[in-house]
Scaffold this motif. Structure first.
Motif, PDB file in Angstrom:
ATOM      1  N   VAL A 162       0.894  -1.161   0.000  1.00  0.00           N
ATOM      2  CA  VAL A 162       0.000   0.000   0.000  1.00  0.00           C
ATOM      3  C   VAL A 162       0.932   1.211   0.000  1.00  0.00           C
ATOM      4  O   VAL A 162       1.831   1.287   0.829  1.00  0.00           O
ATOM      5  N   LEU A 163       0.747   2.131  -0.951  1.00  0.00           N
ATOM      6  CA  LEU A 163       1.725   3.189  -1.096  1.00  0.00           C
ATOM      7  C   LEU A 163       1.133   4.466  -1.655  1.00  0.00           C
ATOM      8  O   LEU A 163       0.050   4.462  -2.210  1.00  0.00           O
ATOM      9  N   TYR A 164       1.885   5.534  -1.466  1.00  0.00           N
ATOM     10  CA  TYR A 164       1.543   6.791  -2.116  1.00  0.00           C
ATOM     11  C   TYR A 164       2.818   7.586  -2.331  1.00  0.00           C
ATOM     12  O   TYR A 164       3.787   7.470  -1.577  1.00  0.00           O
ATOM     13  N   GLU A 165       2.800   8.343  -3.401  1.00  0.00           N
ATOM     14  CA  GLU A 165       3.975   9.148  -3.745  1.00  0.00           C
ATOM     15  C   GLU A 165       3.965  10.429  -2.923  1.00  0.00           C
ATOM     16  O   GLU A 165       2.952  11.101  -2.812  1.00  0.00           O
ATOM     17  N   THR A 166       5.137  10.762  -2.357  1.00  0.00           N
ATOM     18  CA  THR A 166       5.269  11.982  -1.560  1.00  0.00           C
ATOM     19  C   THR A 166       6.215  12.981  -2.225  1.00  0.00           C
ATOM     20  O   THR A 166       6.570  13.969  -1.612  1.00  0.00           O
TER      21      THR A 166
END
Length: 167
Positions: A162-166
């Motif tokens: 589970v990921l998101y770009e920062t």
């Protein structure tokens, strides 16, 4: 009137014998998985896949947050619709080893995959990961969680991310 989802009866059209070995999720990525001819791969026909894999796929495919899972010792990649923009310019990635899809990022991520594959859930915040996008190498930063993914026999067969770009 049932108070919780668990108290609700299953829809009358849902035959448990028919559900076994089927992917129930909706969406483009789910359709691509169902339409793919898997019988020539190590995974075999979709109807023979481990029920735990199918359940995990249904979970990630129904999410609107970017998620993926890998399965098998070579980490065959599956992903949901929200994850698809991350793959821009990489072509058909479904069922390919994660390390082949992201060779530029694999040296950075390999140790975290190994930890999750050994049973340790991990979380990383703002990790720099080189990412090839449309044939151009970019410096990107990501926050993510990797969790071990178990088969119906209880052994670890993959990783759920589970990921998101920062960036």
């Amino acid at each position: 009137m049932p108070e919780t989802i668990a108290e609700q009866e299953a829809p009358s059209w849902l035959d448990p014998a028919e559900v076994c070995g089927r992917l129930m999720a909706k969406g483009e990525s789910a359709d691509l998985i169902r339409e793919r001819c898997w019988h020539d791969t190590a995974l075999g026909r979709l109807e023979t896949w481990d029920p735990a894999l199918l359940t995990a796929l249904d979970i990630i495919l129904e999410s609107r947050f970017p998620m993926f899972l890998t399965w098998g010792c070579d980490h065959k990649l599956f992903y949901n619709d929200a994850y698809r923009p991350i793959l821009m310019g990489k072509g058909d990635c479904l069922g390919r080893p994660f390390s082949d899809v992201f060779p530029e990022a694999w040296p950075t991520l390999k140790a975290d995959f190994s930890r999750a594959g050994a049973g340790e859930a991990i979380y990383r915040e703002d990790l720099e990961v080189p990412l090839l996008r449309n044939m151009r190498l970019s410096r990107t930063w990501w926050s993510f969680s990797y969790s071990p993914l178990r088969s119906s026999k209880g052994d670890i067969q993959g990783v759920m991310g589970v990921l998101y770009e920062t960036t």
